[in-house]
Write an enzyme that holds these catalytic residues in place. Structure first.
Site, PDB file in Angstrom:
ATOM      1  N   TYR A  83      52.510  59.890  59.925  1.00 33.53           N
ATOM      2  CA  TYR A  83      51.515  60.665  59.960  1.00 33.53           C
ATOM      3  C   TYR A  83      50.294  60.203  58.966  1.00 33.53           C
ATOM      4  CZ  TYR A  83      48.518  64.892  59.634  1.00 33.53           C
ATOM      5  OH  TYR A  83      47.636  65.855  59.394  1.00 33.53           O
ATOM      6  N   ILE A  96      44.399  77.094  57.333  1.00 31.50           N
ATOM      7  CA  ILE A  96      45.629  77.780  58.168  1.00 31.50           C
ATOM      8  C   ILE A  96      45.545  77.213  59.331  1.00 31.50           C
ATOM      9  CG2 ILE A  96      44.464  79.707  58.681  1.00 31.50           C
ATOM     10  CD1 ILE A  96      47.546  79.470  56.893  1.00 31.50           C
ATOM     11  N   ALA A 155      42.127  65.761  67.299  1.00 27.42           N
ATOM     12  CA  ALA A 155      43.426  65.731  68.262  1.00 27.42           C
ATOM     13  C   ALA A 155      44.540  65.195  67.116  1.00 27.42           C
ATOM     14  CB  ALA A 155      43.448  65.157  69.468  1.00 27.42           C
TER      15      ALA A 155
END
Length: 292
Positions: free
Chosen positions: A152, A185, A89
């Site tokens: 991040y 991707i 997640a």
């Protein structure tokens, strides 16, 4: 397998921090690619079952410790044990630190770092009792600290530190904990690539390096199922001796191992504290060895 999303449905555009016009940058090909990547825990579970596997979907936020417990309990109630935990997640964003809001920080750290702790908190006692377990925590190559990705980077560095610490605690128990930094991707990558195309359109001599980076990133970001074999290997008995490691894994076929953190130089003065005057000379010459 228990598949997880925070809620049913798939959002086409990821929540890029500090960017209001990401969607306007997408080409028709980008939009078709995003549509092909759409799905959630239900559609993923359905595909696994259709191909002969066993899967149960679970919807809930792993950043909530009680919800994470229910997720783990779903596996126990369905199969009687938890052998493999894969934490994937995440929330993402892009922008300068000075524009990073508390809401951006929460989005990018909540599911990634807190969610990883929460599921491990519930799964590891079960693994300890059964004498076997494999924990595979997704981080990102941004864990080393990248500009425009402060939150991040911080969340992913936290995952690396957490995994390495726990790996030392469970060594010899039949449990391993490792980190993988995936590149494949995804909707996030499509959106990022669209943003980079806008930068390229501005022109300038520095754009050539960015163009080469985009080409390299596209080679790495292939079909996500290409990541599966390496993760399956880490979860197998053959990888029982691999613990506390960090791997960069691309869907383009490249697997790399990080060397970790190593002290590369040091200075020491025992008879008295350093003075600022001393450090002004010694740090550049001896500690940093002329790197500044």
């Amino acid at each position: 397998m228990v598949t997880n999303n925070r809620k049913p449905g798939s959002v086409g555009l990821s929540a890029w921090a500090n960017s209001d016009d990401t969607e306007s940058l997408l080409t028709d090909d980008d939009r078709r690619l995003i549509e092909s990547l759409s799905g959630d825990a239900r559609t993923t579970a359905d595909q696994i079952v259709a191909e002969g596997g066993e899967a149960v979907p679970f919807f809930g936020d792993p950043g909530d410790v009680e919800v994470a417990g229910a997720l783990v309990q779903t596996a126990v109630e369905t199969w009687g044990r938890v052998d493999i935990l894969v934490n994937g997640a995440a929330g993402s964003g892009f922008g300068p630190f000075l524009k990073l809001t508390p809401e951006d920080w929460f989005l990018q750290t909540h599911a990634k770092l807190t969610g990883t702790y929460n599921t491990m908190h519930h799964a590891l006692p079960l693994m300890r009792r059964q004498g076997f377990g494999r924990v595979l925590n997704a981080s990102s190559d941004a864990w080393v600290g990248l500009p425009m990705l402060a939150a991040y980077s911080a969340a992913n560095a936290g995952v690396v530190g957490l995994t390495r610490a726990v790996a030392q605690e469970v060594r010899g128990s039949g449990i391993t904990c490792n980190v993988f930094c995936p590149r494949s991707i995804s909707r996030n990558h499509v959106n990022w690539r669209a943003s980079m195309r806008r930068q390229l359109a501005k022109g300038g001599p520095e754009m050539e390096a960015l163009r080469h980076r985009l080409e390299r990133e596209d080679r790495d970001h292939q079909a996500p199922e290409n990541l599966g074999p390496f993760l399956a290997y880490l979860a197998s008995d053959a990888a029982a001796g691999i613990n506390g490691e960090v791997f960069s894994v691309t869907a383009g076929g490249r697997v790399a191992q990080y060397d970790g953190f190593t002290i590369v130089s040091e200075i020491e003065k025992r008879e008295a504290p350093w003075t600022v005057d001393e450090l002004e000379t010694i740090v550049p010459e001896l500690l940093l060895k002329g790197d500044v």
